[in-house]
Design a protein around this motif. Structure first.
Motif, PDB file in Angstrom:
ATOM      1  N   GLN A   1       0.797  -1.230   0.000  1.00  0.00           N
ATOM      2  CA  GLN A   1       0.000   0.000   0.000  1.00  0.00           C
ATOM      3  C   GLN A   1       0.838   1.294   0.000  1.00  0.00           C
ATOM      4  O   GLN A   1       0.521   2.234  -0.746  1.00  0.00           O
ATOM      5  CB  GLN A   1      -0.974  -0.018   1.184  1.00  0.00           C
ATOM      6  CG  GLN A   1      -2.277  -0.729   0.859  1.00  0.00           C
ATOM      7  CD  GLN A   1      -3.236  -0.725   2.024  1.00  0.00           C
ATOM      8  OE1 GLN A   1      -2.846  -0.517   3.179  1.00  0.00           O
ATOM      9  NE2 GLN A   1      -4.505  -0.964   1.726  1.00  0.00           N
ATOM     10  N   PRO A   2       1.903   1.399   0.806  1.00  0.00           N
ATOM     11  CA  PRO A   2       2.705   2.641   0.743  1.00  0.00           C
ATOM     12  C   PRO A   2       3.252   2.923  -0.644  1.00  0.00           C
ATOM     13  O   PRO A   2       3.378   4.085  -1.056  1.00  0.00           O
ATOM     14  CB  PRO A   2       3.832   2.380   1.743  1.00  0.00           C
ATOM     15  CG  PRO A   2       3.286   1.357   2.686  1.00  0.00           C
ATOM     16  CD  PRO A   2       2.409   0.489   1.853  1.00  0.00           C
ATOM     17  N   LEU A   3       3.561   1.861  -1.382  1.00  0.00           N
ATOM     18  CA  LEU A   3       4.082   2.036  -2.742  1.00  0.00           C
ATOM     19  C   LEU A   3       2.960   2.396  -3.707  1.00  0.00           C
ATOM     20  O   LEU A   3       3.125   3.268  -4.574  1.00  0.00           O
ATOM     21  CB  LEU A   3       4.784   0.757  -3.195  1.00  0.00           C
ATOM     22  CG  LEU A   3       5.996   0.322  -2.337  1.00  0.00           C
ATOM     23  CD1 LEU A   3       6.505  -1.047  -2.790  1.00  0.00           C
ATOM     24  CD2 LEU A   3       7.116   1.360  -2.443  1.00  0.00           C
ATOM     25  N   CYS A   4       1.824   1.721  -3.531  1.00  0.00           N
ATOM     26  CA  CYS A   4       0.706   1.990  -4.442  1.00  0.00           C
ATOM     27  C   CYS A   4       0.152   3.402  -4.249  1.00  0.00           C
ATOM     28  O   CYS A   4      -0.416   3.987  -5.190  1.00  0.00           O
ATOM     29  CB  CYS A   4      -0.400   0.960  -4.219  1.00  0.00           C
ATOM     30  SG  CYS A   4       0.053  -0.707  -4.753  1.00  0.00           S
ATOM     31  N   GLN A   5       0.278   3.936  -3.061  1.00  0.00           N
ATOM     32  CA  GLN A   5      -0.231   5.283  -2.812  1.00  0.00           C
ATOM     33  C   GLN A   5       0.556   6.349  -3.592  1.00  0.00           C
ATOM     34  O   GLN A   5       0.091   7.475  -3.744  1.00  0.00           O
ATOM     35  CB  GLN A   5      -0.176   5.579  -1.311  1.00  0.00           C
ATOM     36  CG  GLN A   5      -1.240   4.829  -0.511  1.00  0.00           C
ATOM     37  CD  GLN A   5      -1.072   4.992   0.986  1.00  0.00           C
ATOM     38  OE1 GLN A   5      -0.115   5.641   1.444  1.00  0.00           O
ATOM     39  NE2 GLN A   5      -1.986   4.404   1.738  1.00  0.00           N
ATOM     40  N   GLN A   6       1.755   5.992  -4.059  1.00  0.00           N
ATOM     41  CA  GLN A   6       2.566   6.931  -4.849  1.00  0.00           C
ATOM     42  C   GLN A   6       2.189   6.909  -6.329  1.00  0.00           C
ATOM     43  O   GLN A   6       2.803   7.605  -7.147  1.00  0.00           O
ATOM     44  CB  GLN A   6       4.045   6.593  -4.684  1.00  0.00           C
ATOM     45  CG  GLN A   6       4.533   6.653  -3.246  1.00  0.00           C
ATOM     46  CD  GLN A   6       5.999   6.267  -3.123  1.00  0.00           C
ATOM     47  OE1 GLN A   6       6.798   6.563  -4.009  1.00  0.00           O
ATOM     48  NE2 GLN A   6       6.339   5.629  -2.003  1.00  0.00           N
ATOM     49  N   LEU A   7       1.198   6.069  -6.668  1.00  0.00           N
ATOM     50  CA  LEU A   7       0.717   5.985  -8.054  1.00  0.00           C
ATOM     51  C   LEU A   7      -0.591   6.757  -8.176  1.00  0.00           C
ATOM     52  O   LEU A   7      -1.438   6.674  -7.264  1.00  0.00           O
ATOM     53  CB  LEU A   7       0.491   4.522  -8.444  1.00  0.00           C
ATOM     54  CG  LEU A   7       1.717   3.604  -8.538  1.00  0.00           C
ATOM     55  CD1 LEU A   7       1.253   2.177  -8.762  1.00  0.00           C
ATOM     56  CD2 LEU A   7       2.618   4.039  -9.670  1.00  0.00           C
ATOM     57  N   PRO A   8      -0.881   7.367  -9.314  1.00  0.00           N
ATOM     58  CA  PRO A   8       0.145   7.842 -10.270  1.00  0.00           C
ATOM     59  C   PRO A   8       0.687   9.185  -9.808  1.00  0.00           C
ATOM     60  O   PRO A   8       0.034   9.899  -9.067  1.00  0.00           O
ATOM     61  CB  PRO A   8      -0.660   7.963 -11.551  1.00  0.00           C
ATOM     62  CG  PRO A   8      -2.046   8.310 -11.092  1.00  0.00           C
ATOM     63  CD  PRO A   8      -2.245   7.683  -9.741  1.00  0.00           C
TER      64      PRO A   8
ATOM     65  N   GLY B   1      10.047   7.915 -14.247  1.00  0.00           N
ATOM     66  CA  GLY B   1      10.902   6.728 -14.237  1.00  0.00           C
ATOM     67  C   GLY B   1      11.481   6.387 -12.891  1.00  0.00           C
ATOM     68  O   GLY B   1      12.666   6.051 -12.795  1.00  0.00           O
ATOM     69  N   SER B   2      10.673   6.439 -11.839  1.00  0.00           N
ATOM     70  CA  SER B   2      11.159   6.054 -10.508  1.00  0.00           C
ATOM     71  C   SER B   2      11.229   4.537 -10.388  1.00  0.00           C
ATOM     72  O   SER B   2      10.754   3.797 -11.261  1.00  0.00           O
ATOM     73  CB  SER B   2      10.225   6.625  -9.438  1.00  0.00           C
ATOM     74  OG  SER B   2       8.979   5.950  -9.489  1.00  0.00           O
ATOM     75  N   GLN B   3      11.812   4.104  -9.280  1.00  0.00           N
ATOM     76  CA  GLN B   3      11.972   2.670  -9.021  1.00  0.00           C
ATOM     77  C   GLN B   3      10.781   2.105  -8.230  1.00  0.00           C
ATOM     78  O   GLN B   3      10.912   1.123  -7.500  1.00  0.00           O
ATOM     79  CB  GLN B   3      13.264   2.447  -8.222  1.00  0.00           C
ATOM     80  CG  GLN B   3      14.514   2.874  -8.947  1.00  0.00           C
ATOM     81  CD  GLN B   3      14.737   2.065 -10.209  1.00  0.00           C
ATOM     82  OE1 GLN B   3      14.631   0.843 -10.198  1.00  0.00           O
ATOM     83  NE2 GLN B   3      15.038   2.749 -11.316  1.00  0.00           N
ATOM     84  N   LEU B   4       9.599   2.683  -8.407  1.00  0.00           N
ATOM     85  CA  LEU B   4       8.439   2.298  -7.598  1.00  0.00           C
ATOM     86  C   LEU B   4       8.030   0.840  -7.841  1.00  0.00           C
ATOM     87  O   LEU B   4       7.872   0.054  -6.905  1.00  0.00           O
ATOM     88  CB  LEU B   4       7.278   3.246  -7.922  1.00  0.00           C
ATOM     89  CG  LEU B   4       6.139   3.281  -6.904  1.00  0.00           C
ATOM     90  CD1 LEU B   4       6.631   3.710  -5.544  1.00  0.00           C
ATOM     91  CD2 LEU B   4       5.036   4.231  -7.380  1.00  0.00           C
ATOM     92  N   VAL B   5       7.869   0.483  -9.085  1.00  0.00           N
ATOM     93  CA  VAL B   5       7.461  -0.892  -9.408  1.00  0.00           C
ATOM     94  C   VAL B   5       8.573  -1.878  -9.068  1.00  0.00           C
ATOM     95  O   VAL B   5       8.317  -3.008  -8.657  1.00  0.00           O
ATOM     96  CB  VAL B   5       7.051  -0.998 -10.886  1.00  0.00           C
ATOM     97  CG1 VAL B   5       6.794  -2.456 -11.275  1.00  0.00           C
ATOM     98  CG2 VAL B   5       5.811  -0.155 -11.151  1.00  0.00           C
ATOM     99  N   THR B   6       9.822  -1.399  -9.196  1.00  0.00           N
ATOM    100  CA  THR B   6      10.942  -2.274  -8.794  1.00  0.00           C
ATOM    101  C   THR B   6      10.854  -2.589  -7.310  1.00  0.00           C
ATOM    102  O   THR B   6      11.069  -3.739  -6.884  1.00  0.00           O
ATOM    103  CB  THR B   6      12.277  -1.594  -9.118  1.00  0.00           C
ATOM    104  OG1 THR B   6      12.338  -1.290 -10.517  1.00  0.00           O
ATOM    105  CG2 THR B   6      13.438  -2.491  -8.736  1.00  0.00           C
TER     106      THR B   6
END
Length: 743
Positions: free
Chosen positions: A547-554, A561-566
Motif C-alpha cells: 500500500q505505501p508504494l501503491c499510494q505513490q501511483l500515479p 521513471g522512478s523505481q516504484l514498481v521495482t
C-alpha cells in the motif's frame, strides 16, 4: 290249488336252461351224419352220469334231514331244562323271602366286625403312637448330628403314620378328629423346618461341598428326590392330600441354588464406576464364573440325577444374572473407559475362549441359545453414551491442542519444518492420531460403534477447524495492533496452510473401509474456509507492505521513471520466497492471488482520479510507463512460476491500449473490446479511464456509455473478477462561495 311250476318258478327256469344247453350240445356234436353212429354210446354215458348225480343228491338230502331231526330233539330237551330251572328259581325266591327276618341280625354282626378291625388296627399302631415323641427327639438329634438320611427315614415313617391315620379319618368322614391327630403330631412341623433349613444351607454351599466333601450334598439331593416321589404319588392318587403336601423341594432346590449364585456375585456390589474399578470387577466375575462352571461340569453333575440338567440351569442362571447386573451398572454415570469395558465384555469377552467359550467348558456349556447379554437396543444406547463421552474427551483434547498451537504462533523462533523444508507443526499429527485411535478402538467392539465414532470424529474435526479459523482471526487482530507480534506471523500462517493441507489429505484415511472414504461436503467446505482465511491473512499482510508504494501511483515522479514498481517487485519476491515454504498447490494459489492483488491495487491507484493527462506527450509517457510496469510485473510472476495465461495483468495491457488510442472517436469500439474481455468493468470505471485520458469530449463520453448500456455483459462462471473489487471515489461536491445556503 296252484301247480308246482307256479310255486317253484326257479325250477322251470332251470329246466329250460338245461334243455337249451343240451340241445346246443347235441347240435354241436351231431352236426354231421356220420356222427349219429355214436348216438347210443353218448346216451348210455349220459344215463350213467345222471344216475351218479341223483345218488349224490339223495345222499346229501338224507344227511341234511338227519341233522334237522337231531336239532329238533335238542331244542325239545333244552325247553324241558329251562322249565325245570324256572321252577327251582321260584322255589329259591320263596325260601329267601321266608329268611329275610334272619338277615337283620347279620347287619349288627357286620358292624361289630368293622369295629373289631378298627380296634385291631389301633392296637397294632399303639406302640408306634406311644413312641412318637421319643422318635421326634431322636430325629432331632440325628439332624443336629447331620445324619440326614437316617433322620429323614424316621421323619418319613412318622409322616406316613400320621397321614395314614388322617386318611382313615377322612374316608370315614371324621374330620373333627383330624385336629387332635395334627396336634399330637405337631412336632413334625418343627422337624420338617429343621431338615429343610439344613438342606438349603447345604445347597447354598454346594459349590464348595462338591469339591471338599460331596457326601452331604448327595444326601441332600437323595432326600429331595424321596420327597419328590412322595409328592408325585400323592398327587397321582388324588384322594387325600396330607397337610404340607406337595413340598416341592426340587423346585426349592433350584431356587436356592440360583439365589446363591446371584447373591454371591451380583447383589449389593459396591464398586468403582470408573474404568479401573470396573475392569477389576469384570475380571473377577470372569474368573469366578468360569471356575464355578468347571466345578458344576466336572463334579456337581455327578452328584445329581441327569434330569436335573444342573449345568444348563447354572449356565442360564449366570447368564440372566449377568444381564441384569450389566443393566444395573449401566444406570450409573460411567466414564468412557467403563462404557467401553462393558461393551467389550458383553459382546467380545463373554463369548470368547477366555470365558463361556473356554475349552474346559465346551461343548456342554452353550450360551448361544440364551440370547445376547445386552439387547440390541441397550447396545445402541450404550454406544451412544460412549460416543458422547468420547466426544467430550476429543473436544477437550482438541481445545488444549489448539491452545498450545496458538501459543506457538507467538514464539520467538520459526515453526519447525519437514524434510523438504516446508513449515509445519505437530497439530495435524496430534489431531489425526487422536481421532484415528478412537476409531480403531471402536472397531474392536462393533461396526456400528466404529461408524458412530467415525461420524463424530468428522463432526468434531469440522468444529475444530471453525475454532482454528477463530484463532487465526484473533492472531490477525493482535498482529494488526503491532506488526512485530507475532514475530514470525507469515511463517506460522504458512505452517497453518500446510497443516490444513495435511488434514485434508489425511481425513479420508480415517474410514476403515476403503470403499467409503469420501469426505463429507461440509468438512471439505470447512477445510476450504480455513485455507481461505489463512490465505486472506497472508494477502492482507502483503497488501500492508504494498500500500505505501501503491499510494505513490500515479505521480509525476512515477512517470519520470522512478523505481516504484521495482520496489513492489522486491516486496513480491520477498513474499514469494516465504510462500515457497508451503506445498505446491497452496504456493500456486498464493502466487495467483498475489498477482491478482497486485493488479487490482495497481488499477485502483490509477483510478483514484489523482491524475489527468494534459497533453499528448503526457499521455504517451503514461502509456510507456504502464507498458514497462506491466511487463516488469509479468516477467516477475512468470519467473516465479505463474503462467501468463493465469495472470490478470492483461487488464493493465488492455487499459494501456485504451489510453494510447490516438483518435477518441474510435473509443466506442475500443471500449467494447475492453468490456468484452473484462465484463465486470462498470460505467464508473470506464468514465474514470476516459477522465485519465484528458481528451474525451462529452459527446464521445456519452456515446461510449450509451454503447455500454446497449451491450450488457454477463460474467462467465470461471471468470476471476478484477474491476468489481475496485471502488471509484465519489466526486467532490462544489464549495459554496458565501455563507448562504447552497442553491
Amino acid at each position: 290249488a296252484s301247480s308246482p311250476d307256479e310255486e317253484w318258478p326257479e325250477v322251470e327256469k332251470a329246466e329250460k336252461l338245461a334243455r337249451g344247453a343240451a340241445l346246443k350240445w347235441a347240435s354241436g356234436v351231431f352236426y354231421r351224419p356220420e356222427k349219429l353212429e355214436g348216438l347210443g354210446q353218448y346216451r348210455s354215458r349220459e344215463t350213467q352220469r345222471n344216475s351218479s348225480i341223483q345218488s349224490r343228491l339223495k345222499s346229501t338230502v338224507q344227511s341234511y334231514l338227519e341233522g334237522v331231526s337231531a336239532g329238533l330233539e335238542q331244542l325239545r330237551s333244552a325247553a324241558q331244562e329251562v322249565q325245570s330251572v324256572c321252577q327251582d328259581l321260584g322255589a329259591a325266591r320263596w325260601a329267601l323271602l321266608d329268611s329275610a327276618d334272619r338277615f337283620q341280625g347279620l347287619q349288627q354282626m357286620r358292624a361289630l366286625m368293622a369295629e373289631h378291625v378298627q380296634l385291631a388296627s389301633v392296637v397294632q399302631l399303639l406302640p408306634q403312637l406311644f413312641s412318637v415323641h421319643e422318635v421326634f427327639s431322636h430325629t432331632l438329634q440325628l439332624l443336629h448330628g447331620q445324619h440326614l438320611l437316617e433322620a429323614h427315614a424316621e421323619l418319613m415313617m412318622m409322616e406316613h403314620l400320621r397321614d395314614d391315620i388322617l386318611s382313615q379319618l377322612h374316608l370315614r368322614g371324621l374330620s373333627s378328629a383330624q385336629a387332635t391327630v395334627l396336634s399330637y403330631f405337631g412336632g413334625l412341623q418343627e422337624l420338617n423346618e429343621c431338615l429343610a433349613k439344613q438342606l438349603w444351607d447345604i445347597v447354598g454351599s454346594s459349590l464348595r461341598l462338591v469339591r471338599e466333601d460331596p457326601v452331604l450334598f448327595v444326601s441332600a439331593v437323595r432326600i429331595i428326590e424321596r420327597e419328590e416321589k412322595i409328592d408325585d404319588t400323592l398327587l397321582l392318587e388324588a384322594t387325600f392330600l396330607p397337610p404340607g403336601r406337595p413340598k416341592g423341594w426340587r423346585q426349592k432346590f433350584y431356587h436356592v441354588l440360583q439365589e446363591t449364585i446371584t447373591g454371591a456375585h451380583f447383589h449389593a456390589i459396591c464398586m468403582d464406576a470408573e474404568g479401573p474399578g470396573l475392569a477389576r470387577h469384570l475380571a473377577t466375575l470372569k474368573k469366578d464364573i468360569v471356575s464355578e462352571l468347571r466345578v458344576v461340569k466336572d463334579l456337581m453333575v455327578q452328584c445329581v440325577p441327569a434330569h436335573y440338567n444342573i449345568l444348563s440351569v447354572c449356565t442360564a442362571t449366570y447368564h440372566r444374572a449377568l444381564t441384569s447386573h450389566l443393566q444395573d451398572i449401566l444406570r450409573e454415570d460411567l466414564d468412557k473407559q467403563a462404557l467401553f469395558l462393558l461393551l467389550e465384555w458383553a459382546l467380545r469377552v463373554y463369548h470368547s475362549p477366555e470365558m463361556m467359550g473356554h475349552p474346559d467348558l465346551l461343548p456342554e456349556v452353550d450360551v448361544s441359545a440364551l440370547g445376547p447379554l445386552m439387547s440390541p437396543e441397550i447396545v445402541d444406547q450404550t454406544e451412544r453414551k460412549y460416543v458422547v463421552k468420547v466426544k467430550a474427551s476429543v473436544l477437550e483434547w482438541m481445545q488444549r491442542t489448539l491452545e498450545v498451537e496458538f501459543k506457538e504462533w507467538f514464539r520467538e523462533e520459526e515453526p519447525e519444518t519437514d524434510h523438504q523444508g516446508f513449515f509445519q507443526s505437530a497439530l495435524p499429527i496430534i489431531v489425526m492420531q487422536m481421532l484415528n485411535e478412537n476409531i480403531q478402538v471402536a472397531s474392536l467392539i462393533t461396526d456400528s460403534l466404529q461408524e458412530k465414532i467415525y461420524n463424530m470424529a468428522l463432526e468434531e474435526l469440522e468444529v475444530f477447524l471453525g475454532r482454528l479459523r477463530e484463532a487465526l482471526v484473533q492472531c490477525g487482530k493482535e498482529h494488526q495492533k503491532d506488526r512485530t507480534i507475532p514475530k514470525y506471523y507469515v511463517s506460522y500462517l504458512l505452517a497453518v496452510l500446510n497443516n490444513n493441507l495435511a488434514l485434508s489429505s489425511s481425513v479420508s484415511s480415517l474410514h476403515p473401509d476403503t470403499n467409503h472414504r469420501e469426505v463429507p461436503a461440509s468438512l471439505r467446505a470447512a477445510l476450504d474456509r480455513t485455507q481461505k482465511k489463512a490465505c486472506q491473512l497472508l494477502l492482507e499482510e502483503l497488501l500492508l507492505d504494498l500500500q505505501p508504494l501503491c499510494q505513490q501511483l500515479p505521480s509525476c515522479k512515477w512517470l519520470s521513471g522512478s523505481q516504484l514498481v521495482t520496489s513492489m517487485c522486491e516486496v513480491i519476491d520477498k513474499y514469494a520466497k516465504d510462500f515457497s515454504r508451503v506445498r505446491k498447490p497452496i504456493f500456486m494459489l498464493l502466487l495467483a492471488e498475489s498477482e491478482l492483488l497486485v493488479t487490482s491495487q495497481y488499477l485502483r491507484a490509477l483510478m483514484q482520479k489523482k491524475m489527468v493527462c494534459k497533453s499528448v506527450e503526457e499521455r504517451d509517457q503514461l502509456c510507456d510507463r504502464l507498458l514497462q510496469d506491466a511487463t516488469q510485473l509479468r516477467e516477475l510472476f512468470c519467473g516465479l512460476g505463474l503462467d501468463q495465461s493465469q495472470q490478470s495483468l492483461e487488464a493493465v495491457f488492455a487499459l494501456r491500449e485504451l489510453l494510447c488510442l490516438k483518435d477518441p472517436a474510435l473509443l466506442s469500439l475500443e471500449v467494447l473490446g475492453f468490456v468484452t474481455k473484462f465484463p465486470d468493468v462498470s460505467d464508473e470505471h470506464i468514465s474514470t479511464l476516459l477522465d485519465l485520458r484528458g481528451d474525451v469530449s462529452k459527446e464521445v463520453r456519452h456515446m461510449v456509455l450509451e454503447m455500454m448500456a446497449q451491450h450488457p455483459q454477463a460474467l462467465p462462471e470461471s471468470f476471476r473478477p478484477i474491476f468489481s473489487t475496485i471502488l471509484i471515489p465519489a466526486p467532490e461536491l462544489p464549495f459554496c462561495l458565501r455563507k448562504g445556503k447552497c442553491a
